[in-house]
Design a protein around this motif. Structure first.
Motif, PDB file in Angstrom:
ATOM      1  N   SER A 104       4.800   8.441  -7.513  1.00 21.33           N
ATOM      2  CA  SER A 104       3.710   8.558  -8.460  1.00 21.33           C
ATOM      3  C   SER A 104       3.667   7.440  -9.484  1.00 21.33           C
ATOM      4  CB  SER A 104       3.827   9.891  -9.205  1.00 21.33           C
ATOM      5  OG  SER A 104       5.021   9.896  -9.988  1.00 21.33           O
ATOM      6  N   ALA A 105       4.782   6.709  -9.626  1.00 14.69           N
ATOM      7  CA  ALA A 105       4.889   5.658 -10.650  1.00 14.69           C
ATOM      8  C   ALA A 105       4.659   6.230 -12.034  1.00 14.69           C
ATOM      9  CB  ALA A 105       3.921   4.516 -10.361  1.00 14.69           C
ATOM     10  N   PHE A 149       4.840   5.588 -20.607  1.00 12.55           N
ATOM     11  CA  PHE A 149       3.832   5.569 -19.550  1.00 12.55           C
ATOM     12  C   PHE A 149       2.447   5.275 -20.114  1.00 12.55           C
ATOM     13  CE2 PHE A 149       1.724   6.684 -15.710  1.00 12.55           C
ATOM     14  CZ  PHE A 149       0.623   7.441 -16.065  1.00 12.55           C
ATOM     15  N   VAL A 150       1.679   4.475 -19.364  1.00 14.95           N
ATOM     16  CA  VAL A 150       0.301   4.163 -19.740  1.00 14.95           C
ATOM     17  C   VAL A 150      -0.681   4.678 -18.676  1.00 14.95           C
ATOM     18  CG1 VAL A 150      -1.365   2.326 -20.216  1.00 14.95           C
ATOM     19  CG2 VAL A 150       0.989   2.126 -21.058  1.00 14.95           C
ATOM     20  N   ALA A 151      -0.492   4.245 -17.439  1.00 11.81           N
ATOM     21  CA  ALA A 151      -1.431   4.606 -16.375  1.00 11.81           C
ATOM     22  C   ALA A 151      -0.762   4.399 -15.022  1.00 11.81           C
ATOM     23  CB  ALA A 151      -2.696   3.750 -16.459  1.00 11.81           C
ATOM     24  N   ALA A 152      -1.240   5.117 -14.005  1.00 14.33           N
ATOM     25  CA  ALA A 152      -0.688   4.956 -12.667  1.00 14.33           C
ATOM     26  C   ALA A 152      -1.707   5.339 -11.622  1.00 14.33           C
ATOM     27  CB  ALA A 152       0.583   5.794 -12.504  1.00 14.33           C
ATOM     28  N   ILE A 153      -1.476   4.809 -10.426  1.00 10.79           N
ATOM     29  CA  ILE A 153      -2.341   5.114  -9.294  1.00 10.79           C
ATOM     30  C   ILE A 153      -1.439   5.307  -8.084  1.00 10.79           C
ATOM     31  CG2 ILE A 153      -2.725   2.646  -8.804  1.00 10.79           C
ATOM     32  CD1 ILE A 153      -5.615   3.436  -8.008  1.00 10.79           C
ATOM     33  N   ARG A 154      -1.638   6.399  -7.377  1.00  8.41           N
ATOM     34  CA  ARG A 154      -0.749   6.758  -6.273  1.00  8.41           C
ATOM     35  C   ARG A 154      -0.921   5.835  -5.083  1.00  8.41           C
ATOM     36  NH1 ARG A 154      -2.537  11.615  -8.432  1.00  8.41           N
ATOM     37  NH2 ARG A 154      -0.905  13.020  -9.165  1.00  8.41           N
ATOM     38  N   SER A 158       0.810  -1.218   0.000  1.00 10.50           N
ATOM     39  CA  SER A 158       0.000   0.000   0.000  1.00 10.50           C
ATOM     40  C   SER A 158       0.845   1.271   0.000  1.00 10.50           C
ATOM     41  CB  SER A 158      -0.946   0.015   1.203  1.00 10.50           C
ATOM     42  OG  SER A 158      -0.211  -0.038   2.412  1.00 10.50           O
ATOM     43  N   SER A 159       2.134   1.164   0.288  1.00  8.45           N
ATOM     44  CA  SER A 159       3.003   2.336   0.286  1.00  8.45           C
ATOM     45  C   SER A 159       3.630   2.595  -1.088  1.00  8.45           C
ATOM     46  CB  SER A 159       4.115   2.177   1.327  1.00  8.45           C
ATOM     47  OG  SER A 159       5.020   1.148   0.958  1.00  8.45           O
ATOM     48  N   TYR A 160       3.263   1.796  -2.075  1.00 10.33           N
ATOM     49  CA  TYR A 160       3.823   1.942  -3.422  1.00 10.33           C
ATOM     50  C   TYR A 160       2.818   2.570  -4.370  1.00 10.33           C
ATOM     51  CZ  TYR A 160       7.900  -0.920  -2.355  1.00 10.33           C
ATOM     52  OH  TYR A 160       9.071  -1.402  -1.842  1.00 10.33           O
ATOM     53  N   GLY A 161       3.275   3.595  -5.079  1.00 11.91           N
ATOM     54  CA  GLY A 161       2.548   3.998  -6.264  1.00 11.91           C
ATOM     55  C   GLY A 161       2.758   2.920  -7.320  1.00 11.91           C
ATOM     56  N   MET A 162       1.699   2.579  -8.047  1.00 12.09           N
ATOM     57  CA  MET A 162       1.771   1.482  -9.017  1.00 12.09           C
ATOM     58  C   MET A 162       1.404   2.003 -10.395  1.00 12.09           C
ATOM     59  SD  MET A 162       2.778  -1.059  -7.235  1.00 12.09           S
ATOM     60  CE  MET A 162       2.587  -2.320  -8.493  1.00 12.09           C
ATOM     61  N   GLY A 163       2.119   1.516 -11.387  1.00  9.44           N
ATOM     62  CA  GLY A 163       1.857   1.990 -12.738  1.00  9.44           C
ATOM     63  C   GLY A 163       2.012   0.899 -13.779  1.00  9.44           C
ATOM     64  N   TRP A 164       1.573   1.237 -14.963  1.00 11.58           N
ATOM     65  CA  TRP A 164       1.746   0.392 -16.146  1.00 11.58           C
ATOM     66  C   TRP A 164       2.455   1.201 -17.227  1.00 11.58           C
ATOM     67  CZ3 TRP A 164       0.659  -4.748 -16.301  1.00 11.58           C
ATOM     68  CH2 TRP A 164      -0.179  -5.267 -15.308  1.00 11.58           C
ATOM     69  N   PHE A 165       3.427   0.568 -17.848  1.00 16.46           N
ATOM     70  CA  PHE A 165       4.140   1.126 -18.981  1.00 16.46           C
ATOM     71  C   PHE A 165       4.061   0.114 -20.126  1.00 16.46           C
ATOM     72  CE2 PHE A 165       6.532   4.746 -17.144  1.00 16.46           C
ATOM     73  CZ  PHE A 165       6.210   4.577 -15.818  1.00 16.46           C
TER      74      PHE A 165
END
Length: 123
Positions: free
Chosen positions: A103-104, A47-52, A30-37
């Protein structure tokens, strides 16, 4: 660091849908911003999308806005990418990314990458 494993890629016709999953191992997901590239042949990873990590609205590349949705389930240590209305130009290897307390969004700030999953959209 967390270890990331993606799944859910495959071959789909244009206009179809896929859902990618990224399972994280390790503590404090839960402490990680997660993203997709994603990276298409001959192109740089983008970059594609991310969630803080602390919530708030997700953010998207303009090319996928309105078609893709990122979400996370902290209880399952998993982040998802729902991809609808897929186009041939979405064809790429998709990578999950983790950025602790971040922010990922910026590739050079990503702490962990998954191995990637291939998405191929046929016309």
């Amino acid at each position: 660091q967390v270890q990331l494993v993606e799944s859910g890629g495959g071959l789909v016709q244009a206009g179809g849908s896929l859902r990618l999953s990224c399972a994280a191992s390790g503590r404090s997901f839960s402490s990680y911003g997660m993203g997709w590239f994603r990276q298409a042949p001959g192109k740089e990873r983008g970059f594609v999308a991310a969630i803080r990590w602390r919530g708030g609205s997700p953010y998207y590349a303009d090319s996928v806005k309105g078609r893709f949705t990122i979400s996370r389930d902290n209880a399952k240590n998993t982040v998802y990418l729902q991809m609808n209305s897929l186009k041939p130009e979405d064809t790429a290897v998709y990578y999950c990314a983790a950025d602790r307390y971040g922010s990922a969004y910026y590739p050079n700030e990503i702490e962990s990458w998954g191995q990637g999953t291939q998405v191929t959209v046929s016309s």
